[in-house]
Design a protein around this motif. Structure first.
Motif, mmCIF file in Angstrom:
data_model
loop_
_atom_site.group_PDB
_atom_site.id
_atom_site.type_symbol
_atom_site.label_atom_id
_atom_site.label_comp_id
_atom_site.label_asym_id
_atom_site.label_seq_id
_atom_site.Cartn_x
_atom_site.Cartn_y
_atom_site.Cartn_z
ATOM 1 N N ASN A 11 53.918 37.458 93.551
ATOM 2 C CA ASN A 11 53.564 36.040 93.417
ATOM 3 C C ASN A 11 54.721 35.075 93.618
ATOM 4 O O ASN A 11 54.622 33.893 93.281
ATOM 5 N N ASN A 16 47.632 39.288 89.134
ATOM 6 C CA ASN A 16 47.361 38.227 88.165
ATOM 7 C C ASN A 16 46.450 37.100 88.649
ATOM 8 O O ASN A 16 46.684 35.936 88.333
ATOM 9 N N ASN A 32 46.451 40.228 83.926
ATOM 10 C CA ASN A 32 46.910 40.364 82.545
ATOM 11 C C ASN A 32 46.053 39.458 81.678
ATOM 12 O O ASN A 32 45.734 38.343 82.103
ATOM 13 N N THR A 92 54.198 44.136 87.035
ATOM 14 C CA THR A 92 52.923 44.429 87.699
ATOM 15 C C THR A 92 53.151 44.827 89.166
ATOM 16 O O THR A 92 52.555 45.760 89.675
ATOM 17 N N TYR A 144 59.134 30.209 91.061
ATOM 18 C CA TYR A 144 58.837 31.542 90.507
ATOM 19 C C TYR A 144 57.485 32.025 91.026
ATOM 20 O O TYR A 144 57.342 33.160 91.487
ATOM 21 N N HIS A 145 56.478 31.177 90.946
ATOM 22 C CA HIS A 145 55.157 31.484 91.482
ATOM 23 C C HIS A 145 54.859 30.550 92.643
ATOM 24 O O HIS A 145 55.203 29.369 92.575
ATOM 25 N N HIS A 178 61.029 42.384 81.719
ATOM 26 C CA HIS A 178 61.201 42.950 83.058
ATOM 27 C C HIS A 178 62.639 42.887 83.541
ATOM 28 O O HIS A 178 63.433 42.092 83.058
HETATM 29 N N1 CTP Z 1 57.355 38.849 91.676
HETATM 30 C C1 CTP Z 1 58.596 38.779 92.319
HETATM 31 N N2 CTP Z 1 59.274 37.609 92.342
HETATM 32 C C2 CTP Z 1 58.793 36.508 91.736
HETATM 33 C C3 CTP Z 1 57.555 36.566 91.079
HETATM 34 C C4 CTP Z 1 56.857 37.758 91.053
HETATM 35 O O1 CTP Z 1 59.056 39.786 92.857
HETATM 36 N N3 CTP Z 1 59.472 35.381 91.810
HETATM 37 C C5 CTP Z 1 56.594 40.113 91.712
HETATM 38 C C6 CTP Z 1 56.826 40.955 90.462
HETATM 39 O O2 CTP Z 1 56.792 42.318 90.837
HETATM 40 C C7 CTP Z 1 55.619 40.602 89.605
HETATM 41 C C8 CTP Z 1 54.538 40.382 90.646
HETATM 42 O O3 CTP Z 1 55.214 39.791 91.762
HETATM 43 O O4 CTP Z 1 55.244 41.621 88.728
HETATM 44 C C9 CTP Z 1 53.415 39.497 90.177
HETATM 45 O O5 CTP Z 1 53.941 38.283 89.699
HETATM 46 P P1 CTP Z 1 53.519 37.667 88.290
HETATM 47 O O6 CTP Z 1 52.077 37.425 88.286
HETATM 48 O O7 CTP Z 1 54.435 36.574 87.987
HETATM 49 O O8 CTP Z 1 53.829 38.864 87.324
HETATM 50 P P2 CTP Z 1 54.395 38.693 85.837
HETATM 51 O O9 CTP Z 1 54.145 37.337 85.304
HETATM 52 O O10 CTP Z 1 55.771 39.228 85.852
HETATM 53 O O11 CTP Z 1 53.477 39.577 85.069
HETATM 54 P P3 CTP Z 1 53.810 41.024 84.595
HETATM 55 O O12 CTP Z 1 54.466 40.830 83.261
HETATM 56 O O13 CTP Z 1 52.501 41.638 84.532
HETATM 57 O O14 CTP Z 1 54.691 41.659 85.633
#
Ligand code: CTP
Length: 319
Positions: free
Chosen positions: A109, A132, A153, A242, A276-277, A293
Motif C-alpha cells: 500500500n 487491507n 485487518n 501483511t 505511507y499509504h 514491523h
Molecule cells: N508496505 C510497504 N511500504 C509502505 C506501506 C506498506 O512496503 N509504505 C507494504 C507492507 O508489506 C505492508 C503492506 O504493504 O504490510 C500493506 O500495507 P498496510 O495496509 O499499511 O499494512 P500495515 O498497516 O502494515 O498492516 P499490517 O500490520 O497488517 O502489516
C-alpha cells in the motif's frame, strides 16, 4: 541439509546496509530482470517445511464448533468465542486448494504507487493479491482494480469505515465488498484482541447482504510459521507485515511473483516525499522500535530476492 537456500543468499550477498534512513541504497534495476526458476522452486520447498499455505491460509469449519473458545495467537491470555456467524463463514475447504497461477501480483500500500501508471500491468497478472481493503477505483491507473485475494485487518473497520458508527459507513463497506464478487477476503481475526466487535459486524453484514465474497481466516499457526521461516534464514523480523505474509503464502501458488507498492521509506530515490499509504494520510514511523514491523528490513530482504531473480520488485513507473 540444515542450511536453507535463502540464508546462504543473505549471507553471501553484498547488499548495502541502510544508512541514516536514506532509501537510496536500495537501488535495483528492473531492466534485464529474469526469473530464476530453480531458486523459486527451492524457496517454495523451504517454505513448505514451515507451513503449507494451501492449508494455513485459512482454518476450516470442521475444526471448530460454535461456542468454542480459542486463545489469541499473539495474546494467549485473552480468548475469543467462535460465534454462530463466524462459524458459518469459515470455509468448508481451503479457498486456495489446488489453485496455481503462472504470474501473481502482490500489491502493498505504499504511496510509491502514486503516478506509477502500474494499474494495467498489475491487472494483467493471473492472480492479484491486495492488502487491507485498499481502495482501487479512484486510483485505477496506478494500482489497477483486479482483486482476487484481499486482506482485512479488523482495525480497518475503525480506520477506513468509521467503526461502522453510521449507516453510511456500513453501506460504504458493503459496497466495497460487493465489488469483490467471489474473491477471497482474508481476515486475521485470531491474532490480537481488540477487533472482535468489528469482526462480528463484518460477519453480520456479509450474511445479511448475502455477499458472495469468500471469507478466510488464517490458521492459528501461520504467523509463527512464517516468522520461523524468515528467522531461520537470518531475517530477524518481529512480526511479519501483511505484505511479507502475502509474499510468503504466494510462493505456494505462483510461479512468478511481482511486488508493487512495497516502499517503506518516507522519500524516493530522488528525495521526493512518499506517502505511507497511497490512499490516506496515515503517518508511519518506519524506524521506530515501537512498531511491530521491521518493514525496511523486510524490504532489504525482498530486494535481495529481486536481484537473485526469485521475485520482481517494481518501485518505479510501469510505462
Ligand atoms: N508496505 C510497504 N511500504 C509502505 C506501506 C506498506 O512496503 N509504505 C507494504 C507492507 O508489506 C505492508 C503492506 O504493504 O504490510 C500493506 O500495507 P498496510 O495496509 O499499511 O499494512 P500495515 O498497516 O502494515 O498492516 P499490517 O500490520 O497488517 O502489516
Amino acid at each position: 541439509e540444515t542450511e536453507l537456500s535463502l540464508s546462504r543468499l543473505m549471507v553471501n550477498s553484498s547488499y548495502k546496509i541502510l544508512h541514516k534512513g536514506r532509501a537510496s541504497v536500495f537501488q535495483h534495476t528492473v531492466e534485464g530482470w529474469k526469473i530464476n526458476t530453480s531458486l523459486v522452486l527451492e524457496i517454495r520447498k523451504d517454505i513448505l517445511r514451515f507451513l503449507d499455505a494451501e492449508r494455513d491460509v485459512s482454518v476450516v469449519r470442521s475444526s471448530f464448533k460454535p461456542g468454542d473458545v480459542i486463545h489469541y495467537v499473539l495474546d494467549k491470555r485473552r480468548t475469543l468465542n467462535i460465534s454462530n456467524n463466524l462459524h458459518s463463514l469459515l470455509p468448508e475447504i481451503s479457498p486456495m486448494k489446488g489453485r496455481r497461477f503462472k504470474t501473481c501480483a502482490v500489491v502493498g500500500n505504499s504511496g510509491i504507487l502514486l503516478d506509477s501508471q502500474c494499474g494495467r500491468e498489475i491487472d494483467s497478472h493471473d492472480f492479484v493479491i491486495r492488502c487491507n481493503l485498499a481502495p482501487v477505483v479512484e486510483f485505477a491507473a496506478d494500482v489497477g482494480t483486479k482483486s482476487d485475494f484481499i486482506t482485512m485487518n479488523p482495525s480497518v473497520v475503525q480506520r477506513a469505515f468509521g467503526g461502522f458508527q453510521n449507516e453510511s459507513d456500513r453501506e460504504k463497506f458493503v459496497h466495497r465488498l460487493s465489488m469483490l464478487n467471489d474473491s477471497v477476503l482474508w481476515i486475521p481475526a485470531f491474532m490480537v484482541k481488540g477487533g472482535e466487535k468489528h469482526v462480528e459486524w463484518v460477519n453480520s453484514l456479509i450474511l445479511k447482504n448475502k455477499l458472495k465474497v469468500r471469507t478466510a481466516y488464517p490458521s492459528l499457526r501461520l504467523i509463527h510459521a512464517v516468522r520461523g521461516y524468515w528467522l531461520t534464514n537470518k531475517v530477524h523480523i518481529k512480526r511479519p507485515s501483511t505484505g511479507l505474509l502475502m509474499y510468503t503464502l504466494s510462493t505456494r501458488f505462483c510461479d512468478e511473483i511481482h511486488l508493487y507498492g512495497f516502499w517503506p521509506f518516507p522519500e524516493d530515490f530522488s528525495g521526493k516525499a512518499v506517502k505511507y499509504h497511497y490512499y490516506d494520510d496515515l503517518k508511519y514511523r518506519y524506524f521506530s522500535n515501537a512498531s511491530p514491523h521491521r518493514m525496511p528490513l523486510e524490504f532489504k530482504t525482498l530486494n535481495v530476492l529481486h536481484n537473485k531473480g526469485a521475485l520482481k520488485l517494481t518501485t518505479g513507473k510501469c510505462v
